[in-house]
Write an enzyme that holds these catalytic residues in place. Structure first.
Site, PDB file in Angstrom:
ATOM      1  N   ASP A  65       2.087  -0.813  11.738  1.00 47.56           N
ATOM      2  CA  ASP A  65       2.073  -2.195  12.237  1.00 47.56           C
ATOM      3  C   ASP A  65       3.387  -2.935  12.016  1.00 47.56           C
ATOM      4  O   ASP A  65       3.398  -4.165  11.917  1.00 47.56           O
ATOM      5  CB  ASP A  65       0.900  -2.970  11.610  1.00 47.56           C
ATOM      6  N   THR A 120       4.164   2.431   5.730  1.00 46.12           N
ATOM      7  CA  THR A 120       2.766   1.996   5.775  1.00 46.12           C
ATOM      8  C   THR A 120       1.989   2.897   6.727  1.00 46.12           C
ATOM      9  O   THR A 120       2.498   3.266   7.784  1.00 46.12           O
ATOM     10  CB  THR A 120       2.610   0.530   6.229  1.00 46.12           C
ATOM     11  N   ASP A 123       5.524  -5.132   6.061  1.00 42.68           N
ATOM     12  CA  ASP A 123       6.053  -6.448   6.411  1.00 42.68           C
ATOM     13  C   ASP A 123       6.158  -7.404   5.217  1.00 42.68           C
ATOM     14  O   ASP A 123       7.142  -8.120   5.076  1.00 42.68           O
ATOM     15  CB  ASP A 123       5.139  -7.110   7.461  1.00 42.68           C
ATOM     16  N   GLY A 160       0.835  -1.211   0.000  1.00 40.63           N
ATOM     17  CA  GLY A 160       0.000   0.000   0.000  1.00 40.63           C
ATOM     18  C   GLY A 160       0.863   1.251   0.000  1.00 40.63           C
ATOM     19  O   GLY A 160       1.877   1.303   0.703  1.00 40.63           O
ATOM     20  N   ASP A 172      -0.331   1.952   8.465  1.00 41.61           N
ATOM     21  CA  ASP A 172      -0.921   1.126   9.530  1.00 41.61           C
ATOM     22  C   ASP A 172      -0.131   1.141  10.852  1.00 41.61           C
ATOM     23  O   ASP A 172      -0.654   0.683  11.875  1.00 41.61           O
ATOM     24  CB  ASP A 172      -1.050  -0.336   9.062  1.00 41.61           C
ATOM     25  N   ARG A 224       1.130  -4.912  -5.679  1.00 39.92           N
ATOM     26  CA  ARG A 224       1.285  -6.179  -4.965  1.00 39.92           C
ATOM     27  C   ARG A 224       1.516  -7.213  -6.068  1.00 39.92           C
ATOM     28  O   ARG A 224       0.901  -7.143  -7.124  1.00 39.92           O
ATOM     29  CB  ARG A 224       0.044  -6.487  -4.152  1.00 39.92           C
ATOM     30  N   ARG A 245      -5.666  -2.354   8.359  1.00 41.47           N
ATOM     31  CA  ARG A 245      -5.613  -3.815   8.144  1.00 41.47           C
ATOM     32  C   ARG A 245      -5.935  -4.522   9.458  1.00 41.47           C
ATOM     33  O   ARG A 245      -6.995  -4.305  10.005  1.00 41.47           O
ATOM     34  CB  ARG A 245      -4.252  -4.221   7.591  1.00 41.47           C
TER      35      ARG A 245
HETATM   36  P1  ADP Z   1       3.031  -4.642   2.692  1.00 38.76           P
HETATM   37  O1  ADP Z   1       4.446  -4.595   2.243  1.00 38.76           O
HETATM   38  O2  ADP Z   1       2.416  -3.285   2.787  1.00 38.76           O
HETATM   39  O3  ADP Z   1       2.851  -5.476   3.946  1.00 38.76           O
HETATM   40  P2  ADP Z   1       1.954  -6.828   1.092  1.00 38.76           P
HETATM   41  O4  ADP Z   1       1.804  -7.757   2.246  1.00 38.76           O
HETATM   42  O5  ADP Z   1       0.871  -6.805   0.074  1.00 38.76           O
HETATM   43  O6  ADP Z   1       2.165  -5.320   1.523  1.00 38.76           O
HETATM   44  O7  ADP Z   1       3.317  -7.211   0.354  1.00 38.76           O
HETATM   45  C1  ADP Z   1       3.771  -6.488  -0.773  1.00 38.76           C
HETATM   46  C2  ADP Z   1       4.415  -7.420  -1.759  1.00 38.76           C
HETATM   47  O8  ADP Z   1       5.550  -8.049  -1.142  1.00 38.76           O
HETATM   48  C3  ADP Z   1       3.556  -8.606  -2.205  1.00 38.76           C
HETATM   49  O9  ADP Z   1       2.661  -8.278  -3.235  1.00 38.76           O
HETATM   50  C4  ADP Z   1       4.603  -9.582  -2.690  1.00 38.76           C
HETATM   51  O10 ADP Z   1       5.053  -9.268  -3.971  1.00 38.76           O
HETATM   52  C5  ADP Z   1       5.738  -9.337  -1.687  1.00 38.76           C
HETATM   53  N1  ADP Z   1       5.662 -10.351  -0.627  1.00 38.76           N
HETATM   54  C6  ADP Z   1       4.774 -10.439   0.376  1.00 38.76           C
HETATM   55  N2  ADP Z   1       4.982 -11.533   1.131  1.00 38.76           N
HETATM   56  C7  ADP Z   1       6.028 -12.164   0.584  1.00 38.76           C
HETATM   57  C8  ADP Z   1       6.741 -13.387   0.879  1.00 38.76           C
HETATM   58  N3  ADP Z   1       6.412 -14.163   1.918  1.00 38.76           N
HETATM   59  N4  ADP Z   1       7.790 -13.718   0.079  1.00 38.76           N
HETATM   60  C9  ADP Z   1       8.132 -12.947  -0.960  1.00 38.76           C
HETATM   61  N5  ADP Z   1       7.508 -11.801  -1.307  1.00 38.76           N
HETATM   62  C10 ADP Z   1       6.479 -11.406  -0.549  1.00 38.76           C
HETATM   63  O1  F6P Z   2      -1.533  -1.308   4.444  1.00 31.86           O
HETATM   64  C1  F6P Z   2      -2.192  -0.133   4.102  1.00 31.86           C
HETATM   65  C2  F6P Z   2      -3.639  -0.412   3.789  1.00 31.86           C
HETATM   66  O2  F6P Z   2      -4.271   0.797   3.415  1.00 31.86           O
HETATM   67  C3  F6P Z   2      -4.423  -1.085   4.909  1.00 31.86           C
HETATM   68  O3  F6P Z   2      -4.820  -0.172   5.895  1.00 31.86           O
HETATM   69  C4  F6P Z   2      -5.548  -1.710   4.132  1.00 31.86           C
HETATM   70  O4  F6P Z   2      -6.037  -2.847   4.795  1.00 31.86           O
HETATM   71  C5  F6P Z   2      -4.895  -2.109   2.849  1.00 31.86           C
HETATM   72  O5  F6P Z   2      -3.739  -1.309   2.697  1.00 31.86           O
HETATM   73  C6  F6P Z   2      -5.773  -1.952   1.639  1.00 31.86           C
HETATM   74  O6  F6P Z   2      -5.077  -2.409   0.535  1.00 31.86           O
HETATM   75  P1  F6P Z   2      -5.558  -2.284  -0.970  1.00 31.86           P
HETATM   76  O7  F6P Z   2      -4.965  -1.023  -1.509  1.00 31.86           O
HETATM   77  O8  F6P Z   2      -4.973  -3.496  -1.640  1.00 31.86           O
HETATM   78  O9  F6P Z   2      -7.044  -2.271  -0.974  1.00 31.86           O
END
Ligand code: ADP
Ligand code: F6P
Length: 324
Positions: free
Chosen positions: A133, A129, A107, A15, A131, A76, A175
């Protein structure tokens, strides 16, 4: 073992968050200061896999500090979560001469960064982020802007709730984390906050408090509901049916992720971005930049991902004390 890097890449992932542009600017200018070349990787890991890679210089990041979103775009990417996708990404880095990457995200993005580091591409994570978090860091880029945006919006909903003597459920993002809800709870003087970390699902108790508040003469009743609990619209219907008080739900949504970053977000993002580029220049890898106990520090990515973060219990207790 420290490995010298000559060219680094920077990407934003997951995000978007206000302040990411300030972090990109800091990465680019610090790297150049350290004698490194910089490439921008568009659209996170997706753009890495599709080789959307552009050269960046000092002027590429001019005039972006005050803009929300991310000039590199974000995405993502499922493909990158597979070992094949990660191998391919590392190969693409080698092909483009990229021997280090700064990953600005949450994360999930750091999990990906750890995988790239294991494949020999030096990687550093920067917490971006709204969040808040990320367990290893007391601050994440974007939180301050998002929480101020939410606070201002809730103030407006409050005005109309008071005029109509209504109950309002306002859903904020986060989230599975309740930090935005907790902070707005304090800042907006809400009557109740529903946090994923604490809410026990006892809607009758919530209804009893609303009835009690009305008896005590409160004109409005602001309930801040965290996205992790959700269902604000159906909750509003049930509350109205049970209390006889007109109840409306407002879901703030993506407005919380946009807008001009606050001073705090710009400053933290600038320092964290610069620290990340300096770590790469020192040959470091597999680290996350964090803000902890009043200082900018860095942690091993796996160690950072294994840490836990909770709503501070004393803060939650103080919130409850202040509304009674
Ligand atoms: P955020 O970084 O905000 O937590 P996401 O959880 O959607 O957002 O993760 C962002 C991107 O990081 C994912 O779309 C994916 O490409 C990569 N990613 C997430 N988890 C993993 C994982 N376990 N191993 C490798 N890449 C990952
Ligand atoms: O991590 C940031 C965030 O805005 C969260 O608060 C929310 O749950 C999520 O991203 C929404 O993601 P998307 O843009 O995929 O709808």
């Amino acid at each position: 073992m420290a490995k010298a890097v000559k060219t680094i890449g920077v990407l934003t992932s997951g995000g978007d968050a206000p302040g990411m542009n300030a972090a990109i600017r800091a990465v680019v200018r610090t790297a150049i200061h350290e004698g490194l070349k910089v490439k921008g990787i568009m659209r996170g890991y997706a753009g890495l896999l599709s080789e959307e890679i552009v050269d960046m210089d000092s002027t590429s990041v001019s005039d972006i500090m005050h803009r929300g979103g991310t000039i590199l775009y974000t995405a993502r990417c499922m493909e990158f979560t597979t070992p094949e996708g990660q191998e391919q990404a590392a190969e693409i880095c080698r092909k483009h001469g990229i021997d280090g990457i700064v990953v600005i995200g949450g994360d999930g993005s750091f999990r990906g960064a750890g995988k790239l580091a294991a494949l020999g591409i030096n990687t550093i994570g920067v917490p971006g982020t709204i969040d808040l978090d990320i367990a290893c860091s007391e601050y994440t880029i974007g939180f301050d802007t998002a929480v101020n945006t939410a606070m201002e919006a809730i103030d407006k909903v409050r005005d109309t709730s008071t005029s109509h003597e209504r109950c309002s459920i306002i859903e904020v993002m986060g989230r599975n984390a309740g930090f935005i809800a907790l902070w707005c709870g304090f800042a907006n003087g809400a009557e109740d906050i529903l946090l994923p970390e604490r809410y026990d699902g006892n809607e009758q108790a919530l209804i009893n408090r609303i009835i009690d508040n009305r008896k005590r003469g409160k004109k409005h009743n602001i309930i801040i509901n965290a996205e992790g609990i959700g269902h604000s619209t159906s909750m509003a219907r049930r509350i109205e049916a049970a209390t006889g008080i007109e109840t409306r739900a407002t879901i703030l949504g993506y407005m919380q992720r946009g807008g001009t970053p606050t001073c705090k977000d710009r400053v933290y993002a600038s320092i964290m971005g610069a620290k990340a580029a300096l770590l790469l220049a020192e040959g470091k890898s597999n680290r996350v930049v964090a803000y902890k106990n009043g200082a900018y520090v860095d942690f091993d990515i796996q160690e950072a991902l294994s840490m836990k973060k909770d709503i501070p219990e004393d803060q939650y207790e103080i919130f409850k004390m202040l509304v009674r």
